[in-house]
Design an enzyme around this catalytic site. Structure first.
Site, PDB file in Angstrom:
ATOM      1  N   SER A   1      13.056  14.939  10.078  1.00  0.00           N
ATOM      2  CA  SER A   1      13.489  13.687   9.862  1.00  0.00           C
ATOM      3  C   SER A   1      14.095  13.623   8.558  1.00  0.00           C
ATOM      4  O   SER A   1      14.468  12.415   7.948  1.00  0.00           O
ATOM      5  CB  SER A   1      12.575  12.477  10.072  1.00  0.00           C
TER       6      SER A   1
ATOM      7  N   ASN B   1       0.887   8.929   9.567  1.00  0.00           N
ATOM      8  CA  ASN B   1       1.158   7.879  10.522  1.00  0.00           C
ATOM      9  C   ASN B   1       1.009   6.525   9.703  1.00  0.00           C
ATOM     10  O   ASN B   1       1.736   5.710   9.958  1.00  0.00           O
ATOM     11  CB  ASN B   1       0.110   7.990  11.534  1.00  0.00           C
TER      12      ASN B   1
ATOM     13  N   THR C   1      36.660 -26.379  22.798  1.00  0.00           N
ATOM     14  CA  THR C   1      35.991 -25.939  23.652  1.00  0.00           C
ATOM     15  C   THR C   1      36.785 -25.216  24.682  1.00  0.00           C
ATOM     16  O   THR C   1      37.691 -25.514  24.791  1.00  0.00           O
ATOM     17  CB  THR C   1      35.178 -26.963  24.264  1.00  0.00           C
ATOM     18  N   HIS C   2      36.051 -24.043  25.224  1.00  0.00           N
ATOM     19  CA  HIS C   2      36.949 -23.311  26.167  1.00  0.00           C
ATOM     20  C   HIS C   2      38.047 -22.965  25.528  1.00  0.00           C
ATOM     21  O   HIS C   2      39.034 -22.459  26.306  1.00  0.00           O
ATOM     22  CB  HIS C   2      37.026 -23.869  27.519  1.00  0.00           C
TER      23      HIS C   2
ATOM     24  N   SER D   1      50.006  -1.356   8.825  1.00  0.00           N
ATOM     25  CA  SER D   1      50.292  -0.489   9.815  1.00  0.00           C
ATOM     26  C   SER D   1      51.127   0.973   9.650  1.00  0.00           C
ATOM     27  O   SER D   1      51.818   0.635   8.651  1.00  0.00           O
ATOM     28  CB  SER D   1      51.186  -1.164  11.105  1.00  0.00           C
TER      29      SER D   1
ATOM     30  N   LYS E   1      53.942  -5.347   9.552  1.00  0.00           N
ATOM     31  CA  LYS E   1      52.135  -5.647  10.039  1.00  0.00           C
ATOM     32  C   LYS E   1      51.511  -5.988   8.788  1.00  0.00           C
ATOM     33  O   LYS E   1      51.134  -5.346   7.771  1.00  0.00           O
ATOM     34  CB  LYS E   1      51.926  -4.600  11.041  1.00  0.00           C
TER      35      LYS E   1
ATOM     36  N   ASN F   1      47.359  -6.618   9.090  1.00  0.00           N
ATOM     37  CA  ASN F   1      46.329  -6.750   9.840  1.00  0.00           C
ATOM     38  C   ASN F   1      44.832  -7.179   9.459  1.00  0.00           C
ATOM     39  O   ASN F   1      44.546  -6.767   8.268  1.00  0.00           O
ATOM     40  CB  ASN F   1      46.100  -5.385  10.654  1.00  0.00           C
TER      41      ASN F   1
ATOM     42  N   GLU G   1      38.046  -7.597  12.484  1.00  0.00           N
ATOM     43  CA  GLU G   1      38.189  -6.973  13.855  1.00  0.00           C
ATOM     44  C   GLU G   1      36.682  -5.976  13.954  1.00  0.00           C
ATOM     45  O   GLU G   1      36.133  -5.954  14.555  1.00  0.00           O
ATOM     46  CB  GLU G   1      39.531  -6.173  14.093  1.00  0.00           C
TER      47      GLU G   1
ATOM     48  N   GLN H   1       9.591   7.865  15.354  1.00  0.00           N
ATOM     49  CA  GLN H   1      10.193   8.474  14.136  1.00  0.00           C
ATOM     50  C   GLN H   1      11.740   8.134  14.569  1.00  0.00           C
ATOM     51  O   GLN H   1      12.583   7.939  13.515  1.00  0.00           O
ATOM     52  CB  GLN H   1      10.348  10.234  14.089  1.00  0.00           C
TER      53      GLN H   1
HETATM   54  N1  ARG Z   1       8.571  11.793  10.302  1.00  0.00           N
HETATM   55  C1  ARG Z   1       7.526  11.223  11.204  1.00  0.00           C
HETATM   56  C2  ARG Z   1       7.971   9.690  11.488  1.00  0.00           C
HETATM   57  O1  ARG Z   1       8.992   9.288  10.948  1.00  0.00           O
HETATM   58  C3  ARG Z   1       6.441  11.042  10.398  1.00  0.00           C
HETATM   59  C4  ARG Z   1       5.021  11.083  11.013  1.00  0.00           C
HETATM   60  C5  ARG Z   1       4.772  12.220  11.448  1.00  0.00           C
HETATM   61  N2  ARG Z   1       3.370  12.168  12.108  1.00  0.00           N
HETATM   62  C6  ARG Z   1       3.233  12.984  12.963  1.00  0.00           C
HETATM   63  N3  ARG Z   1       1.899  12.975  13.414  1.00  0.00           N
HETATM   64  N4  ARG Z   1       3.665  14.123  13.340  1.00  0.00           N
HETATM   65  O2  ARG Z   1       7.294   9.266  12.251  1.00  0.00           O
END
Ligand code: ARG
Length: 496
Positions: free
Chosen positions: A55, A142, A191-192, A313, A319, A321, A326, A358
């Protein structure tokens, strides 16, 4: 368990699948990969495992918050006698150095830094030596990720709140400038998307401001609910070591520590609430965007975009825009998707931490980025939008807009409303079928007569909207006072 810091490097949270028979060996895998949890494994992780499970490619933005949380953790360890004063200083300095390296763009991620927590711990250990290896004592990624992401989210949501209030301020300023005096511009209220009754332009603009203030208010509620620290919950159950969750919570500026370690490590309600708040604000911007698209069209002709907030455009030279508007409309889809996707991820997860969690970060990162940019762009667009108040007034004063006032006039003379509705409805039908002017028919109608024709004067109908909170001059003037006070209070609440 003895206070051996290294024991915690292999906490049971490191849920990597046991090696299948055909998994590449360390030679075929990543040298040093899985550095935090390699102890019980015979070989290094496969490249595809690292590529799929990492990650670091998106959680690096948690670095500063992870450093902050880690520093609080280290001070807690020292209070518990798990680090001596020299070790504490060495690890705190190393953490500071990692943050400085990141600020200077000098912090290099290694192939085996699977996430930002791994990277920081690896670098701290390089810088602080053996003391660095004590950083993860009594901690799991964690509770660590739940803490760092929470700190990041609280800052990010506070910035969004300031942006929401900023846009509410722009709308309030434009509403105040449009005014509530006798000559103040009105527009058709719909409305509508059918013309219904005229409303002051100020009333219409203020309606959007109230919605944005509610979004900021949701963030304030959310801040109260997220005001506790998961740090100390460990992998799922706490620790045998003398940790100090209340002390680290206070150190982090949070009101209290977790009550339940399982909940602390697996709760992502606060992320889902944040993606909802972002999606809801996105929906508000989408509605505003749709309106700018309509108003700036030739068909409506109510508003002209400033050149700096319009696009051209590539093919059609004439144009101009409304692309910001949007995209504010279009990107709401993605913000809703972020929220719905996260809820689907959370649904059915057994206690406590699962790696699925994650997936909590990208929906909020993306939502925060997108909404933040939308708020600035829309603030610029609305601040510079030119209103064609003549076109607005001409549309607002179309004869049909007076129909309800006529019925209410009859009600004032004692006629039941249902009957009055039918009388005026019949006049409208005659004016349509006979091509006669409604005003002439009203003049000829004995129950209405010449007095009622005054309602057809420009601006007369909107002046009739006297209900508090309604669209007429006096109530809108009062409303703008309370709106301004609400914007001021919100701006004060979210100042830096
Ligand atoms: N990169 C992990 C997350 O974002 C960190 C926690 C990973 N914990 C584990 N027990 N593998 O959740």
């Amino acid at each position: 368990m003895a206070a051996d810091p290294h024991a915690n490097l292999n906490d049971d949270s490191e849920t990597v699948d046991p090696a299948p028979a055909d998994r590449p060996t360390a030679e075929g895998g990543i040298a040093g990969g899985g550095a935090l949890w390699h102890g019980r494994f015979g070989s290094g992780p496969a490249e595809s495992l690292m590529a799929y499970t990492e990650s670091i490619s998106f959680d690096r933005r948690l670095l500063f918050d992870d450093v902050t949380a880690s520093q609080a953790h280290v001070r807690g360890l020292a209070r518990g006698g798990l680090l001596d004063a020299d070790e504490e200083r060495a690890v705190l300095e190393a953490l500071e150095a990692v943050a400085a390296e990141e600020r200077a763009g000098r912090l290099v991620a290694h192939a085996d830094d699977e996430d930002i927590h791994t990277l920081i711990e690896r670098r701290v250990t390089e810088l602080a030596g053996p003391a660095g290896a004590k950083l993860h004592t009594g901690r799991s990624r964690n509770d660590q990720v739940a803490t760092a992401f929470r700190l990041w989210s609280r800052r990010a949501m506070a910035e969004l709140a300031a942006g929401l209030v900023g846009l509410a301020r722009v709308l309030t300023d434009r509403a105040t400038a449009a005014g509530t005096g006798a000559d103040a511009p009105s527009i058709p209220g719909y409305t509508h998307l059918q013309r219904a009754q005229p409303v002051l332009l100020a009333h219409h603009l203020a309606a959007h401001a109230w919605a944005l203030l509610r979004d900021a208010d949701r963030i304030a509620d959310w801040m109260d609910r997220t005001d506790w620290s998961p740090l100390g919950a460990g992998a799922l159950a706490g620790s045998s070591l003398p940790l100090d969750p209340a002390g680290t919570a206070a150190d982090l500026g949070l009101a209290r520590p977790f009550e339940n370690s399982l909940d602390a490590t697996s709760d992502r309600d606060w992320v889902a609430e944040a993606t909802f708040i972002v999606a809801m604000a996105g929906v508000h911007l989408s509605r505003m965007g749709e309106e700018v698209v309509l108003w700036s069209s030739d068909e409506f002709g109510f508003a002209t975009l400033d050149d700096a907030y319009a696009t051209g455009s590539s093919m059609l030279p004439q144009k101009k825009n409304p692309d910001i508007a949007e995209l504010a409309r279009g990107k709401a889809g993605r913000l809703i998707g972020n929220h719905a996707g996260l809820l689907a991820t959370l649904k059915g997860l057994p206690m406590a931490y699962n790696r699925d969690l994650q997936e909590d970060k990208e929906p909020l990162f993306d939502g925060v980025d997108q909404l933040g940019r939308a708020l600035s762009a829309m603030a610029g667009l609305y601040a510079t939008l030119r209103f064609d108040t003549e076109a607005m007034a001409a549309a607002a004063d179309s004869p049909g807009a007076v129909a309800t006032d006529l019925a209410e006039l009859l009600v004032e003379s004692g006629m039941p409303f249902r009957e009055a509705h039918a009388v005026v409805g019949a006049l409208v039908r005659r004016s349509l079928t006979e091509g006669a002017s409604l005003a002439d028919l009203v003049r000829a109608e004995p129950r209405l007569g010449p007095d009622a024709v005054a309602l057809f004067e420009p601006g007369a109908s909107v002046a009739n909207r006297t209900t508090p909170g309604g669209a007429g001059h006096a109530p809108v003037a009062a409303q703008l006072r309370s709106l301004t006070a609400a914007v001021d209070a919100a701006a004060e609440r979210w100042a830096n």
